[in-house]
Write a protein that holds these residues in place. Sequence first.
Motif, PDB file in Angstrom:
ATOM      1  N   LEU A 104       0.821  -1.219   0.000  1.00 56.66           N
ATOM      2  CA  LEU A 104       0.000   0.000   0.000  1.00 56.66           C
ATOM      3  C   LEU A 104       0.853   1.266   0.000  1.00 56.66           C
ATOM      4  O   LEU A 104       0.560   2.227  -0.713  1.00 56.66           O
ATOM      5  CB  LEU A 104      -0.911   0.043   1.231  1.00 56.66           C
ATOM      6  N   VAL A 105       1.885   1.269   0.820  1.00 54.75           N
ATOM      7  CA  VAL A 105       2.637   2.510   0.994  1.00 54.75           C
ATOM      8  C   VAL A 105       3.484   2.863  -0.224  1.00 54.75           C
ATOM      9  O   VAL A 105       4.073   3.934  -0.280  1.00 54.75           O
ATOM     10  CB  VAL A 105       3.515   2.483   2.277  1.00 54.75           C
ATOM     11  N   THR A 106       3.513   1.965  -1.207  1.00 57.04           N
ATOM     12  CA  THR A 106       4.226   2.292  -2.454  1.00 57.04           C
ATOM     13  C   THR A 106       3.284   2.898  -3.490  1.00 57.04           C
ATOM     14  O   THR A 106       3.716   3.246  -4.588  1.00 57.04           O
ATOM     15  CB  THR A 106       4.865   1.027  -3.066  1.00 57.04           C
ATOM     16  N   LEU A 107       2.001   2.995  -3.156  1.00 63.11           N
ATOM     17  CA  LEU A 107       0.990   3.450  -4.122  1.00 63.11           C
ATOM     18  C   LEU A 107       0.445   4.810  -3.711  1.00 63.11           C
ATOM     19  O   LEU A 107       0.441   5.153  -2.523  1.00 63.11           O
ATOM     20  CB  LEU A 107      -0.164   2.429  -4.175  1.00 63.11           C
ATOM     21  N   ASP A 108      -0.054   5.562  -4.683  1.00 65.75           N
ATOM     22  CA  ASP A 108      -0.634   6.879  -4.392  1.00 65.75           C
ATOM     23  C   ASP A 108      -2.159   6.780  -4.471  1.00 65.75           C
ATOM     24  O   ASP A 108      -2.720   6.631  -5.555  1.00 65.75           O
ATOM     25  CB  ASP A 108      -0.130   7.906  -5.405  1.00 65.75           C
ATOM     26  N   PRO A 109      -2.839   6.891  -3.345  1.00 67.62           N
ATOM     27  CA  PRO A 109      -4.297   6.706  -3.362  1.00 67.62           C
ATOM     28  C   PRO A 109      -5.073   7.926  -3.842  1.00 67.62           C
ATOM     29  O   PRO A 109      -6.295   7.831  -4.005  1.00 67.62           O
ATOM     30  CB  PRO A 109      -4.606   6.427  -1.887  1.00 67.62           C
ATOM     31  N   GLN A 110      -4.418   9.046  -4.030  1.00 69.83           N
ATOM     32  CA  GLN A 110      -5.109  10.255  -4.523  1.00 69.83           C
ATOM     33  C   GLN A 110      -6.301  10.620  -3.626  1.00 69.83           C
ATOM     34  O   GLN A 110      -7.315  11.135  -4.103  1.00 69.83           O
ATOM     35  CB  GLN A 110      -5.600  10.047  -5.960  1.00 69.83           C
ATOM     36  N   GLY A 111      -6.199  10.291  -2.363  1.00 73.32           N
ATOM     37  CA  GLY A 111      -7.280  10.656  -1.436  1.00 73.32           C
ATOM     38  C   GLY A 111      -8.528   9.813  -1.553  1.00 73.32           C
ATOM     39  O   GLY A 111      -9.552  10.112  -0.934  1.00 73.32           O
ATOM     40  N   ARG A 112      -8.465   8.721  -2.328  1.00 69.95           N
ATOM     41  CA  ARG A 112      -9.678   7.928  -2.576  1.00 69.95           C
ATOM     42  C   ARG A 112      -9.700   6.601  -1.821  1.00 69.95           C
ATOM     43  O   ARG A 112     -10.563   5.756  -2.082  1.00 69.95           O
ATOM     44  CB  ARG A 112      -9.842   7.651  -4.082  1.00 69.95           C
ATOM     45  N   VAL A 113      -8.735   6.416  -0.930  1.00 70.05           N
ATOM     46  CA  VAL A 113      -8.690   5.138  -0.206  1.00 70.05           C
ATOM     47  C   VAL A 113      -8.531   5.404   1.295  1.00 70.05           C
ATOM     48  O   VAL A 113      -7.672   6.185   1.708  1.00 70.05           O
ATOM     49  CB  VAL A 113      -7.510   4.250  -0.685  1.00 70.05           C
ATOM     50  N   VAL A 114      -9.396   4.780   2.064  1.00 70.70           N
ATOM     51  CA  VAL A 114      -9.299   4.808   3.528  1.00 70.70           C
ATOM     52  C   VAL A 114      -8.822   3.433   3.985  1.00 70.70           C
ATOM     53  O   VAL A 114      -9.405   2.422   3.583  1.00 70.70           O
ATOM     54  CB  VAL A 114     -10.674   5.101   4.165  1.00 70.70           C
ATOM     55  N   VAL A 115      -7.782   3.395   4.773  1.00 70.40           N
ATOM     56  CA  VAL A 115      -7.361   2.132   5.376  1.00 70.40           C
ATOM     57  C   VAL A 115      -7.830   2.163   6.827  1.00 70.40           C
ATOM     58  O   VAL A 115      -7.465   3.073   7.581  1.00 70.40           O
ATOM     59  CB  VAL A 115      -5.832   1.933   5.307  1.00 70.40           C
ATOM     60  N   SER A 116      -8.650   1.210   7.179  1.00 68.91           N
ATOM     61  CA  SER A 116      -9.271   1.218   8.508  1.00 68.91           C
ATOM     62  C   SER A 116      -8.770   0.058   9.345  1.00 68.91           C
ATOM     63  O   SER A 116      -8.557  -1.038   8.822  1.00 68.91           O
ATOM     64  CB  SER A 116     -10.789   1.102   8.384  1.00 68.91           C
ATOM     65  N   TRP A 117      -8.658   0.332  10.610  1.00 73.96           N
ATOM     66  CA  TRP A 117      -8.272  -0.727  11.536  1.00 73.96           C
ATOM     67  C   TRP A 117      -9.365  -0.975  12.553  1.00 73.96           C
ATOM     68  O   TRP A 117      -9.923  -0.023  13.118  1.00 73.96           O
ATOM     69  CB  TRP A 117      -6.977  -0.353  12.267  1.00 73.96           C
ATOM     70  N   SER A 118      -9.644  -2.236  12.771  1.00 76.37           N
ATOM     71  CA  SER A 118     -10.458  -2.635  13.918  1.00 76.37           C
ATOM     72  C   SER A 118      -9.519  -2.655  15.110  1.00 76.37           C
ATOM     73  O   SER A 118      -8.489  -3.332  15.077  1.00 76.37           O
ATOM     74  CB  SER A 118     -11.037  -4.035  13.721  1.00 76.37           C
ATOM     75  N   LEU A 119      -9.887  -1.928  16.133  1.00 72.80           N
ATOM     76  CA  LEU A 119      -8.992  -1.798  17.277  1.00 72.80           C
ATOM     77  C   LEU A 119      -9.745  -2.019  18.589  1.00 72.80           C
ATOM     78  O   LEU A 119     -10.925  -1.688  18.705  1.00 72.80           O
ATOM     79  CB  LEU A 119      -8.354  -0.408  17.295  1.00 72.80           C
ATOM     80  N   ALA A 120      -9.021  -2.553  19.528  1.00 79.79           N
ATOM     81  CA  ALA A 120      -9.547  -2.751  20.879  1.00 79.79           C
ATOM     82  C   ALA A 120      -8.349  -2.706  21.823  1.00 79.79           C
ATOM     83  O   ALA A 120      -7.204  -2.892  21.383  1.00 79.79           O
ATOM     84  CB  ALA A 120     -10.262  -4.092  20.985  1.00 79.79           C
ATOM     85  N   PRO A 121      -8.580  -2.464  23.090  1.00 85.03           N
ATOM     86  CA  PRO A 121      -7.461  -2.496  24.035  1.00 85.03           C
ATOM     87  C   PRO A 121      -6.770  -3.867  24.017  1.00 85.03           C
ATOM     88  O   PRO A 121      -7.415  -4.886  23.739  1.00 85.03           O
ATOM     89  CB  PRO A 121      -8.136  -2.243  25.388  1.00 85.03           C
ATOM     90  N   ALA A 122      -5.487  -3.858  24.299  1.00 84.95           N
ATOM     91  CA  ALA A 122      -4.712  -5.102  24.206  1.00 84.95           C
ATOM     92  C   ALA A 122      -5.326  -6.218  25.048  1.00 84.95           C
ATOM     93  O   ALA A 122      -5.305  -7.389  24.647  1.00 84.95           O
ATOM     94  CB  ALA A 122      -3.271  -4.842  24.639  1.00 84.95           C
ATOM     95  N   ALA A 123      -5.899  -5.876  26.193  1.00 82.98           N
ATOM     96  CA  ALA A 123      -6.489  -6.912  27.048  1.00 82.98           C
ATOM     97  C   ALA A 123      -7.662  -7.594  26.348  1.00 82.98           C
ATOM     98  O   ALA A 123      -7.869  -8.804  26.505  1.00 82.98           O
ATOM     99  CB  ALA A 123      -6.950  -6.301  28.371  1.00 82.98           C
ATOM    100  N   ALA A 124      -8.422  -6.837  25.582  1.00 80.71           N
ATOM    101  CA  ALA A 124      -9.544  -7.426  24.852  1.00 80.71           C
ATOM    102  C   ALA A 124      -9.043  -8.236  23.661  1.00 80.71           C
ATOM    103  O   ALA A 124      -9.575  -9.311  23.358  1.00 80.71           O
ATOM    104  CB  ALA A 124     -10.499  -6.334  24.385  1.00 80.71           C
ATOM    105  N   VAL A 125      -8.016  -7.719  22.990  1.00 81.11           N
ATOM    106  CA  VAL A 125      -7.450  -8.443  21.851  1.00 81.11           C
ATOM    107  C   VAL A 125      -6.948  -9.816  22.298  1.00 81.11           C
ATOM    108  O   VAL A 125      -7.143 -10.825  21.621  1.00 81.11           O
ATOM    109  CB  VAL A 125      -6.309  -7.623  21.222  1.00 81.11           C
ATOM    110  N   GLN A 126      -6.349  -9.830  23.480  1.00 85.11           N
ATOM    111  CA  GLN A 126      -5.756 -11.075  23.972  1.00 85.11           C
ATOM    112  C   GLN A 126      -6.802 -12.185  24.135  1.00 85.11           C
ATOM    113  O   GLN A 126      -6.521 -13.355  23.867  1.00 85.11           O
ATOM    114  CB  GLN A 126      -5.070 -10.795  25.309  1.00 85.11           C
ATOM    115  N   VAL A 127      -7.997 -11.821  24.568  1.00 86.32           N
ATOM    116  CA  VAL A 127      -9.000 -12.864  24.779  1.00 86.32           C
ATOM    117  C   VAL A 127      -9.916 -13.061  23.574  1.00 86.32           C
ATOM    118  O   VAL A 127     -10.549 -14.103  23.449  1.00 86.32           O
ATOM    119  CB  VAL A 127      -9.882 -12.588  26.017  1.00 86.32           C
ATOM    120  N   ALA A 128      -9.985 -12.063  22.697  1.00 86.32           N
ATOM    121  CA  ALA A 128     -11.023 -12.126  21.669  1.00 86.32           C
ATOM    122  C   ALA A 128     -10.501 -12.212  20.248  1.00 86.32           C
ATOM    123  O   ALA A 128     -11.224 -12.668  19.365  1.00 86.32           O
ATOM    124  CB  ALA A 128     -11.944 -10.906  21.793  1.00 86.32           C
ATOM    125  N   GLU A 129      -9.302 -11.754  19.994  1.00 88.33           N
ATOM    126  CA  GLU A 129      -8.846 -11.627  18.603  1.00 88.33           C
ATOM    127  C   GLU A 129      -7.590 -12.463  18.389  1.00 88.33           C
ATOM    128  O   GLU A 129      -6.486 -11.929  18.234  1.00 88.33           O
ATOM    129  CB  GLU A 129      -8.612 -10.147  18.267  1.00 88.33           C
TER     130      GLU A 129
END
Lengths: 368, 163
Positions: free
Chosen positions: A189-214
């Motif tokens: 991704l970081v080698t490409l130019d999105p021209q403002g047309r691409v959103v990269v999204s992350w699903s995030l949770a606190p590390a304690a939740a990630v540890q048990v759920a993800e």
Amino acid sequence: MTPLPRDATTALVFVPEAILIERGCENAPMVRRCRARVPEVPVTIIDDRRALRGGDFAAAKRRLLLAPWRGTFLEHCPAGTRGMACCNYLVLTFASNCPMDCRYCFLQEYLADNPALTAYVNPETALAEVGRLLDRHPERQFRIGTGELADSLALDPLTGLSRELVPFFAARRNALLELKTKTDAVDDLVTLDPQGRVVVSWSLAPAAAVQVAEIGTTPVGARLAAMRRVAAAGYKVGVHLDPLVEHAGWEEGYRDLLHEIAVAVPVARLAWVSMGALRLSPALRTVMRARFPATPLLAGEQVAGVDGKWRDFQPLRVRMYRTVRGFVEAALPRVPLYLCMETPDVWERVFGVPPAREQALGALLAAR
Amino acid sequence: MTRDEILAARTAAWPVEARSALAAVVDALRPSAHHLSDMIDWLDDIAIRDGTSPGVVLADPDLRALLTAGGSAPERLKRWKERLRRLRYPRLVARERVLADHLRAMECGPTVGITPPPALEGGVVTVTIRARSAAELATAVESLRTRIARGDVDRLFALLDEA
């Protein structure tokens, strides 16, 4: 899943134990890329994927099927159903299933009998379908995401799909592509130019939740580092606090997480933040009990909602939404915040106003 | 699935004493397969949450006492499940009780009923008025108007709002 050493150009999140290729697409560019990137993985050519047997969901995640998709690639997001407020989002499917194994993932139910993690090798057909839609409605702004039935980037180091998607959307003025992930596979991704047309999204949770759920996902710190890299490369960044997981210390966990996001990414680069409750269909709960009988995710005070899915009872999740909303507004001022798969009633309790009509909400987010 | 099939499938990994305790509950209360599934779900959930075993949950004195309490098996089953639900959903049940206490304290009268949403989901209360005449209807409406004016209804909705 066998971890491979990282190199400077290709971060392999996932290496399958076997690759199955449907006869007739052996020479598709995506197939050639996959084979070149993991030449040590055994390959079998199969005549017809319908002959494959499923039933072992975990085993299916470890073998990669490369085959064309012959149906419709674009669909309306299923969140806009049965009394839920909708943000008018389209889902574009390039793969089905995921190498990670989040305990709450609906794919456990939805793809219970699928025989393999499948990547569709004809993205040009999908992009032609998208192009026709965008051309038919030049006055509309579309938000299109690829992260519904698969993580958008988990297979990218193998398939190189982002090298086709990003230039396509970069050249379009009436669409925003969202790539939704729990990985840090952003090297292409970081080698490409999105021209403002691409959103990269992350699903995030606190590390304690990630540890048990993800289970099997990239650690939160690495996700934040990847977030920083794509923001620097010109991408917009999205954040999905979804599902919100109640756990010991959840308030401090989410407050600190929002602070870390603010440090990682300039607020001006953030497209949106969403929040969603942990939501489990009855069938998914049954699958989770069978696969992970000791998971604490089933032990929350969840009740059935208007759409039949089980969520923390309403006054409890309203408190969670309001609390986290406060953290979001303090850390990421003026970034649009919305709820996913929630009722208009909860939306109004959290934000003080009813949700915008879906076209208006979709346009607001697409304009970011 | 039959009760026996559910017991076999769902409690195979339980300790022997927990299985025995549940067998005693099934003998005493004769739950349907549907109720039995609920009971096992909740026992498993409580055990996970509290880091204990379903057998320890079943040793709760109130649950044990209800097995031999008076009344028919269906009545005892209802009360037994209510007790188990209190253990499974402590915050939800606590909020429901506060709401029930508040509704009692409002004393709307015998012709006015106010029912919170099931499991507090949806945030909408159902208000019913029974009347045999215009005068009875006026009395009921006035009763509600008074309680709205003194803030009782605001308090009711506040209790539904956030836990």
